[in-house]
Write a protein that holds these residues in place. Structure first.
Motif, PDB file in Angstrom:
ATOM      1  N   PRO A   1       0.834  -1.214   0.000  1.00 42.67           N
ATOM      2  CA  PRO A   1       0.000   0.000   0.000  1.00 42.67           C
ATOM      3  C   PRO A   1       0.865   1.259   0.000  1.00 42.67           C
ATOM      4  N   PRO A   2       0.310   2.352  -0.486  1.00 45.07           N
ATOM      5  CA  PRO A   2       1.048   3.615  -0.447  1.00 45.07           C
ATOM      6  C   PRO A   2       1.352   4.045   0.998  1.00 45.07           C
ATOM      7  N   ASN A   3       0.443   3.727   1.897  1.00 42.71           N
ATOM      8  CA  ASN A   3       0.626   4.064   3.313  1.00 42.71           C
ATOM      9  C   ASN A   3       0.931   2.768   4.064  1.00 42.71           C
ATOM     10  N   GLN A   4       2.104   2.671   4.636  1.00 38.77           N
ATOM     11  CA  GLN A   4       2.529   1.425   5.288  1.00 38.77           C
ATOM     12  C   GLN A   4       1.678   1.056   6.497  1.00 38.77           C
ATOM     13  N   GLU A   5       0.888   1.973   7.014  1.00 33.81           N
ATOM     14  CA  GLU A   5      -0.033   1.645   8.106  1.00 33.81           C
ATOM     15  C   GLU A   5      -1.099   0.656   7.629  1.00 33.81           C
ATOM     16  N   ASP A   6      -1.330   0.588   6.326  1.00 32.03           N
ATOM     17  CA  ASP A   6      -2.341  -0.303   5.763  1.00 32.03           C
ATOM     18  C   ASP A   6      -1.764  -1.670   5.369  1.00 32.03           C
ATOM     19  N   TYR A   7      -0.497  -1.904   5.645  1.00 37.35           N
ATOM     20  CA  TYR A   7       0.198  -3.107   5.188  1.00 37.35           C
ATOM     21  C   TYR A   7      -0.549  -4.394   5.563  1.00 37.35           C
ATOM     22  N   TYR A   8      -1.093  -4.453   6.766  1.00 34.67           N
ATOM     23  CA  TYR A   8      -1.756  -5.678   7.223  1.00 34.67           C
ATOM     24  C   TYR A   8      -3.266  -5.682   6.980  1.00 34.67           C
ATOM     25  N   ALA A   9      -3.785  -4.674   6.316  1.00 36.37           N
ATOM     26  CA  ALA A   9      -5.215  -4.643   5.996  1.00 36.37           C
ATOM     27  C   ALA A   9      -5.548  -5.821   5.077  1.00 36.37           C
ATOM     28  N   GLU A  10      -6.768  -6.309   5.160  1.00 37.16           N
ATOM     29  CA  GLU A  10      -7.162  -7.552   4.472  1.00 37.16           C
ATOM     30  C   GLU A  10      -6.853  -7.579   2.979  1.00 37.16           C
ATOM     31  N   GLY A  11      -7.195  -6.530   2.293  1.00 35.97           N
ATOM     32  CA  GLY A  11      -6.988  -6.509   0.848  1.00 35.97           C
ATOM     33  C   GLY A  11      -5.520  -6.538   0.466  1.00 35.97           C
ATOM     34  N   TRP A  12      -4.708  -5.808   1.214  1.00 39.39           N
ATOM     35  CA  TRP A  12      -3.269  -5.804   0.915  1.00 39.39           C
ATOM     36  C   TRP A  12      -2.641  -7.144   1.248  1.00 39.39           C
ATOM     37  N   ALA A  13      -3.088  -7.769   2.314  1.00 42.58           N
ATOM     38  CA  ALA A  13      -2.593  -9.116   2.637  1.00 42.58           C
ATOM     39  C   ALA A  13      -2.982 -10.096   1.536  1.00 42.58           C
ATOM     40  N   ALA A  14      -4.196  -9.966   1.012  1.00 41.98           N
ATOM     41  CA  ALA A  14      -4.653 -10.839  -0.081  1.00 41.98           C
ATOM     42  C   ALA A  14      -3.808 -10.614  -1.338  1.00 41.98           C
ATOM     43  N   LEU A  15      -3.483  -9.364  -1.635  1.00 38.47           N
ATOM     44  CA  LEU A  15      -2.660  -9.076  -2.813  1.00 38.47           C
ATOM     45  C   LEU A  15      -1.260  -9.672  -2.687  1.00 38.47           C
ATOM     46  N   ARG A  16      -0.674  -9.579  -1.498  1.00 39.87           N
ATOM     47  CA  ARG A  16       0.648 -10.182  -1.302  1.00 39.87           C
ATOM     48  C   ARG A  16       0.579 -11.703  -1.441  1.00 39.87           C
ATOM     49  N   GLN A  17      -0.490 -12.301  -0.918  1.00 39.13           N
ATOM     50  CA  GLN A  17      -0.638 -13.754  -1.037  1.00 39.13           C
ATOM     51  C   GLN A  17      -0.814 -14.161  -2.502  1.00 39.13           C
ATOM     52  N   CYS A  18      -1.531 -13.373  -3.266  1.00 41.11           N
ATOM     53  CA  CYS A  18      -1.684 -13.660  -4.694  1.00 41.11           C
ATOM     54  C   CYS A  18      -0.331 -13.642  -5.394  1.00 41.11           C
ATOM     55  N   SER A  19       0.494 -12.687  -5.045  1.00 38.97           N
ATOM     56  CA  SER A  19       1.825 -12.610  -5.648  1.00 38.97           C
ATOM     57  C   SER A  19       2.648 -13.845  -5.299  1.00 38.97           C
ATOM     58  N   LEU A  20       2.617 -14.249  -4.033  1.00 39.90           N
ATOM     59  CA  LEU A  20       3.346 -15.449  -3.611  1.00 39.90           C
ATOM     60  C   LEU A  20       2.804 -16.696  -4.308  1.00 39.90           C
ATOM     61  N   ASP A  21       1.487 -16.811  -4.380  1.00 42.60           N
ATOM     62  CA  ASP A  21       0.874 -17.973  -5.041  1.00 42.60           C
ATOM     63  C   ASP A  21       1.212 -17.999  -6.528  1.00 42.60           C
ATOM     64  N   GLY A  22       1.238 -16.824  -7.146  1.00 39.63           N
ATOM     65  CA  GLY A  22       1.598 -16.744  -8.562  1.00 39.63           C
ATOM     66  C   GLY A  22       3.026 -17.194  -8.805  1.00 39.63           C
ATOM     67  N   GLN A  23       3.940 -16.786  -7.925  1.00 37.11           N
ATOM     68  CA  GLN A  23       5.327 -17.236  -8.045  1.00 37.11           C
ATOM     69  C   GLN A  23       5.433 -18.741  -7.838  1.00 37.11           C
ATOM     70  N   HIS A  24       4.674 -19.246  -6.873  1.00 36.54           N
ATOM     71  CA  HIS A  24       4.731 -20.685  -6.583  1.00 36.54           C
ATOM     72  C   HIS A  24       4.266 -21.514  -7.779  1.00 36.54           C
ATOM     73  N   ILE A  25       3.136 -21.153  -8.364  1.00 34.44           N
ATOM     74  CA  ILE A  25       2.600 -21.960  -9.469  1.00 34.44           C
ATOM     75  C   ILE A  25       3.496 -21.854 -10.702  1.00 34.44           C
ATOM     76  N   LEU A  26       4.192 -20.754 -10.827  1.00 36.11           N
ATOM     77  CA  LEU A  26       5.133 -20.596 -11.928  1.00 36.11           C
ATOM     78  C   LEU A  26       6.387 -21.443 -11.697  1.00 36.11           C
ATOM     79  N   ASN A  27       6.838 -21.501 -10.463  1.00 38.32           N
ATOM     80  CA  ASN A  27       8.105 -22.156 -10.149  1.00 38.32           C
ATOM     81  C   ASN A  27       8.001 -23.639  -9.819  1.00 38.32           C
ATOM     82  N   CYS A  28       6.812 -24.144  -9.542  1.00 36.36           N
ATOM     83  CA  CYS A  28       6.738 -25.558  -9.155  1.00 36.36           C
ATOM     84  C   CYS A  28       7.054 -26.448 -10.361  1.00 36.36           C
ATOM     85  N   ALA A  29       7.688 -27.537 -10.054  1.00 37.04           N
ATOM     86  CA  ALA A  29       8.178 -28.433 -11.106  1.00 37.04           C
ATOM     87  C   ALA A  29       7.030 -29.128 -11.829  1.00 37.04           C
ATOM     88  N   ALA A  30       7.240 -29.367 -13.084  1.00 37.89           N
ATOM     89  CA  ALA A  30       6.279 -30.125 -13.886  1.00 37.89           C
ATOM     90  C   ALA A  30       6.442 -31.612 -13.595  1.00 37.89           C
TER      91      ALA A  30
END
Length: 181
Positions: A34-63
């Motif tokens: 978030p632009p304001n770091q006080e919002d870092y743990y707000a639900e939507g921002w936490a969901a966005l970070r998890q999406c990024s992690l999940d996206g990296q995982h599905i890209l990097n997991c072995a076939a």
């Protein structure tokens, strides 16, 4: 005895991988902080970070590269290999779509929150509106299920005239995904 469908299987794999690549592009370009770091743990921002992690995982997991040996010659072996690659590509696209939909819901949350805050900070006068945003986000995220994603993707493929004759059933997709968690 070959069935003559290896060209369709190859085209289907190409379509699935192209879709997955596009989804990955959108996932990677989504906001994480978030632009304001006080919002870092707000639900939507936490969901966005998890999406990024999940996206990296599905890209990097072995076939899954183990393909059983089949009888019937090189064309039958190619068929078995294409079906294995199709499952891998199909499952990755499925998971990518789920991540993308979750990310879109979280981005709507950011937009709603910004409209409520209008450049300000949370205060007692907007607490209930912000809580409503959080509830709406939770509802939207809960609606993004394997069943709905699978059905929506199948419908989309059908409407585009894609060859879907040998698409894996949802339970195979879920098994593939569980094996990579």
């Amino acid at each position: 005895m070959t069935d003559g469908l290896n060209d369709q299987r190859t085209a289907r794999v190409a379509d699935l991988l192209c879709d997955f690549r596009t989804l990955q592009y959108y996932i990677v370009s989504g906001p994480e902080s978030p632009p304001n770091q006080e919002d870092y743990y707000a639900e939507g921002w936490a969901a966005l970070r998890q999406c990024s992690l999940d996206g990296q995982h599905i890209l990097n997991c072995a076939a899954e590269t183990r393909v059983p040996r089949v009888s019937g010659g090189p064309l039958e072996q190619a068929k078995a290999e294409l079906q294995q690659v199709m499952l891998d590509a199909f499952a990755r696209r499925h998971e990518g779509q789920k991540i993308y939909l979750r990310q879109a819901a979280a981005q709507r949350w950011v937009s709603w929150r910004d409209q409520i805050l209008q450049g300000g900070r949370p205060h007692s006068g907007n607490t209930s509106q912000l809580a409503s945003c959080d509830v709406q986000l939770r509802v939207e995220l809960a609606d993004i299920t394997d069943d709905t994603v699978y059905t929506d993707l199948r419908s989309s493929d059908y409407e585009m005239g894609r060859w879907t004759l040998e698409d894996p059933p949802l339970r195979h997709v879920q098994r593939w995904l569980r094996a990579r968690r």
